[in-house]
Design an enzyme around this catalytic site. Structure first.
Site, PDB file in Angstrom:
ATOM      1  N   LYS A  22       0.637  -1.007   0.182  1.00 43.49           N
ATOM      2  CA  LYS A  22      -0.226   0.210  -0.097  1.00 43.49           C
ATOM      3  C   LYS A  22       0.895   1.043  -0.348  1.00 43.49           C
ATOM      4  CE  LYS A  22      -1.754   1.443   4.132  1.00 43.49           C
ATOM      5  NZ  LYS A  22      -1.264   2.896   4.107  1.00 43.49           N
ATOM      6  N   ASN A  23       1.494   1.037   1.263  1.00 46.26           N
ATOM      7  CA  ASN A  23       2.790   2.578   1.285  1.00 46.26           C
ATOM      8  C   ASN A  23       4.207   2.764  -0.452  1.00 46.26           C
ATOM      9  OD1 ASN A  23       1.492   3.227   3.218  1.00 46.26           O
ATOM     10  ND2 ASN A  23       3.035   2.751   4.907  1.00 46.26           N
ATOM     11  N   CYS A 117      -2.537  13.265  13.508  1.00 38.27           N
ATOM     12  CA  CYS A 117      -4.047  12.330  13.669  1.00 38.27           C
ATOM     13  C   CYS A 117      -3.564  10.987  14.320  1.00 38.27           C
ATOM     14  CB  CYS A 117      -3.424  11.473  11.427  1.00 38.27           C
ATOM     15  SG  CYS A 117      -2.585   9.851  11.931  1.00 38.27           S
ATOM     16  N   ARG A 122       2.186  13.983  13.688  1.00 38.56           N
ATOM     17  CA  ARG A 122       2.942  14.319  11.349  1.00 38.56           C
ATOM     18  C   ARG A 122       2.914  15.507  10.891  1.00 38.56           C
ATOM     19  NH1 ARG A 122      -0.348   8.589   9.765  1.00 38.56           N
ATOM     20  NH2 ARG A 122       1.694   8.589   8.819  1.00 38.56           N
ATOM     21  N   ASP A 306       5.116   0.806  12.002  1.00 39.88           N
ATOM     22  CA  ASP A 306       3.384  -0.016  11.526  1.00 39.88           C
ATOM     23  C   ASP A 306       3.791  -1.361  12.381  1.00 39.88           C
ATOM     24  OD1 ASP A 306       3.395   2.139  10.223  1.00 39.88           O
ATOM     25  OD2 ASP A 306       3.489   1.959   8.030  1.00 39.88           O
ATOM     26  N   ARG A 399      -9.015   0.520   5.122  1.00 37.37           N
ATOM     27  CA  ARG A 399      -7.075   1.635   4.650  1.00 37.37           C
ATOM     28  C   ARG A 399      -6.596   0.210   3.645  1.00 37.37           C
ATOM     29  NH1 ARG A 399      -6.347   6.097   8.442  1.00 37.37           N
ATOM     30  NH2 ARG A 399      -4.554   5.917   6.616  1.00 37.37           N
TER      31      ARG A 399
HETATM   32  C1  UD1 Z   1       4.927   6.534   6.124  1.00 34.96           C
HETATM   33  C2  UD1 Z   1       4.599   5.276   6.217  1.00 34.96           C
HETATM   34  C3  UD1 Z   1       3.760   4.835   7.752  1.00 34.96           C
HETATM   35  C4  UD1 Z   1       4.442   4.656   8.114  1.00 34.96           C
HETATM   36  C5  UD1 Z   1       6.010   5.819   8.682  1.00 34.96           C
HETATM   37  C6  UD1 Z   1       6.850   5.538   9.283  1.00 34.96           C
HETATM   38  C7  UD1 Z   1       2.815   6.105   4.062  1.00 34.96           C
HETATM   39  C8  UD1 Z   1       2.166   6.307   3.887  1.00 34.96           C
HETATM   40  N1  UD1 Z   1       3.267   5.795   5.250  1.00 34.96           N
HETATM   41  O1  UD1 Z   1       4.941   7.983   7.291  1.00 34.96           O
HETATM   42  O2  UD1 Z   1       2.930   3.449   7.976  1.00 34.96           O
HETATM   43  O3  UD1 Z   1       4.501   4.535   9.983  1.00 34.96           O
HETATM   44  O4  UD1 Z   1       6.040   5.923   7.045  1.00 34.96           O
HETATM   45  O5  UD1 Z   1       7.657   4.245   8.639  1.00 34.96           O
HETATM   46  O6  UD1 Z   1       4.208   5.296   3.776  1.00 34.96           O
HETATM   47  N2  UD1 Z   1       8.688  14.058  10.470  1.00 34.96           N
HETATM   48  C9  UD1 Z   1       8.504  15.309  10.989  1.00 34.96           C
HETATM   49  N3  UD1 Z   1       8.939  15.937   9.513  1.00 34.96           N
HETATM   50  C10 UD1 Z   1       8.557  15.971   8.573  1.00 34.96           C
HETATM   51  C11 UD1 Z   1       8.084  14.863   8.993  1.00 34.96           C
HETATM   52  C12 UD1 Z   1       7.845  13.777   9.616  1.00 34.96           C
HETATM   53  O7  UD1 Z   1       8.950  15.508  12.410  1.00 34.96           O
HETATM   54  O8  UD1 Z   1       8.000  17.021   7.981  1.00 34.96           O
HETATM   55  C13 UD1 Z   1       8.524  13.086  11.438  1.00 34.96           C
HETATM   56  C14 UD1 Z   1       7.399  12.272  11.742  1.00 34.96           C
HETATM   57  O9  UD1 Z   1       6.452  13.243  13.084  1.00 34.96           O
HETATM   58  C15 UD1 Z   1       7.677  11.141  12.377  1.00 34.96           C
HETATM   59  C16 UD1 Z   1       8.546  10.858  11.536  1.00 34.96           C
HETATM   60  O10 UD1 Z   1       9.565  11.781  11.166  1.00 34.96           O
HETATM   61  O11 UD1 Z   1       8.063  11.248  13.829  1.00 34.96           O
HETATM   62  C17 UD1 Z   1       8.360   9.890  10.421  1.00 34.96           C
HETATM   63  O12 UD1 Z   1       7.917  10.298   9.544  1.00 34.96           O
HETATM   64  P1  UD1 Z   1       7.408   9.278   8.532  1.00 34.96           P
HETATM   65  O13 UD1 Z   1       8.892   8.770   7.917  1.00 34.96           O
HETATM   66  O14 UD1 Z   1       7.497  10.953   7.589  1.00 34.96           O
HETATM   67  O15 UD1 Z   1       6.418   8.774   8.188  1.00 34.96           O
HETATM   68  P2  UD1 Z   1       4.879   9.062   7.297  1.00 34.96           P
HETATM   69  O16 UD1 Z   1       6.076   9.166   5.567  1.00 34.96           O
HETATM   70  O17 UD1 Z   1       3.817  10.088   7.337  1.00 34.96           O
END
Ligand code: UD1
Length: 432
Positions: A22-23, A117, A122, A306, A399
């Site tokens: 999915k991701n 969320c 996030r 996850d 989802r």
């Molecule tokens: C993706 C996955 C999600 C998984 C996560 C971590 C998808 C669609 N979703 O989410 O299922 O749980 O990776 O493996 O692929 N952060 C910041 N600033 C930013 C972006 C992130 O501080 O601009 C922080 C987040 O709050 C979190 C960490 O970085 O603590 C990792 O988040 P991130 O890897 O970005 O997660 P997603 O891409 O949203």
């Protein structure tokens, strides 16, 4: 509102085919609009998040043609709008990938700002920092993020935190920026590699995906391609944990065992037997005694956040005291209260769950607080030999898991999707 109703206690057995990730697919569908040629994506999971992403690209004018349940033809030449509205973003945060894709291709994009969320705050500051480094003007106003550039030029970006979403978004934009971009401290998750491979198959020049330094040399245009999505590491891991928790013996097929190493290692430590094949893993937990262990979630190749709730459910059945430390998202233990209602003995202190193993779980009515926690509660229900488990709010689970209940039934589980309280009563009567 549908529910899963489960009569647990049956050890799972047999084999299950894992679908596309999915991701990864969320990133690929967004990136597919970056060319005006046809793109054919195969092994696409038929889950709600992907269907919303396909609606989102149709919403801005792309042509989307279903070839079959798992294949789609996308054509981005007819895109007429660069703005993705809140309806999509509120359903799936990952529609922010359209920001990177549209900015790269049209040099402008506008997407509703994703809110917090269920699993944590996030933020998207790292995504925006990356776009700015490529020369875009980025503004957040009235609940929208807008990004625009006359010219996108390569830049040197150091990610303060490892972020899957930011790495993918920046590499999409950089693929069509002039010159060379370097992303340091990049995420190494399998889906980052998949998006990079996909863009390369469209003519991009991306090297180093899968390491923490990604180098991108921008190209003028991308062309069409045919591409198959990688197998879903988290779906596979969830079935592996279900086999463990029910003391079953199953083979998860159509996977990349390398992607499963952190999960396999922990299940092995707990006491399961694991056999790896070219594209399958067998988890044998029948007759195995489980012992406690420590798990900390980390970016890939660490233990995936996850998989944290599903692993906690397994550790809840291991002798002694285990700990699970959540280091990625601050609010990922919301299911623990529900697990306690099923007899689990788990205390949460700050970002650590302290788990005292119990003999077994007992069936209860519980509610899925988010996607992976919901799947974990189903796993706990399958491992509860007494009572019936009813999992409410399964829209979260749908989802990300295609035909979850049917796949579990294929492994011998007694699980049904109920559409009404009447359905639930009928199931309870049947199995009592
Ligand atoms: C993706 C996955 C999600 C998984 C996560 C971590 C998808 C669609 N979703 O989410 O299922 O749980 O990776 O493996 O692929 N952060 C910041 N600033 C930013 C972006 C992130 O501080 O601009 C922080 C987040 O709050 C979190 C960490 O970085 O603590 C990792 O988040 P991130 O890897 O970005 O997660 P997603 O891409 O949203």
């Amino acid at each position: 509102m549908n529910q899963f109703v489960i009569k647990g206690g049956t050890p799972l057995s047999g084999s299950v085919d894992i679908g596309g990730a999915k991701n990864a697919a969320l990133g690929l569908v967004a990136a597919a609009i970056m060319t005006d040629d046809d793109v054919i994506l195969d092994n696409l999971p038929d889950v709600n998040d992907i269907n919303v992403m396909l609606d989102a690209i149709e919403g801005i004018g792309a042509r989307v043609e279903r070839i079959d349940r798992h294949a789609v033809r996308i054509n981005g030449s007819t895109i007429g709008a660069y703005s993705v509205d809140y309806d999509y973003i509120k359903k799936i945060r990952a529609s922010y990938y359209l920001l990177g894709a549209l900015l790269g291709k049209y040099k402008k994009a506008e997407v509703a700002l994703p809110g917090g969320c269920a699993i944590g705050a996030r933020p998207i500051d790292l995504h925006l920092k990356g776009f700015r480094a490529l020369g875009a003007m980025v503004d957040t106003k009235y609940g929208l993020v807008s990004a625009e550039a006359e010219r996108l030029t390569g830049g040197h970006i150091y990610m303060d935190k490892v972020s899957v979403g930011a790495t993918i978004n920046i590499l999409m934009t950089a693929a069509l920026a002039e010159g060379k971009t370097i992303i340091e401290n990049a995420a190494k998750e399998p889906h980052v590699v998949d998006v990079a491979n996909f863009l390369n198959s469209m003519g991009a020049n991306i090297r180093g995906a899968g390491t923490d330094v990604i180098r991108i040399v921008g190209v003028d245009r991308l062309h069409g391609t045919e591409y198959s999505v990688i197998p879903d590491q988290i779906e596979a891991g969830t079935f592996m944990c279900a086999a463990a928790a029910t003391h079953g013996d199953i083979t998860v097929k159509n996977i990349i065992p390398k992607h499963m190493e952190a999960i396999s290692a922990k299940l092995l430590e707990v006491g399961c037997r694991i056999a790896e094949y070219d594209d399958a893993i067998r988890v044998k937990a029948s007759g195995c005694e489980f012992s406690h262990t420590q798990v900390t979630t980390l970016p890939y190749p660490g233990f995936p956040t996850d998989m944290q709730p599903q692993m906690t459910v397994v550790l809840g059945l291991a002798s002694g005291t285990s700990t699970v430390t959540e280091s990625i998202f601050e609010n990922r233990f919301k299911y623990v209260d529900e697990l306690r209602r099923m007899g689990g003995q788990v205390q949460v202190e700050s970002n650590i769950a302290i788990i005292t193993g119990v003999e077994c779980y007992t069936g209860a009515r519980v509610s899925a607080p988010d996607l992976r926690a919901g799947a974990a509660l189903v796993v706990a229900g399958l491992a509860a030999p007494e009572g019936i488990t009813i999992v409410d709010d399964i829209h979260y689970i749908l989802r990300g898991y295609e035909t979850f209940d049917a796949k579990l039934r294929g492994l011998g589980a007694d699980i049904r999707m109920a559409e009404s309280e009447r359905d639930i009563r009928k199931f309870v009567l049947q199995v009592s």
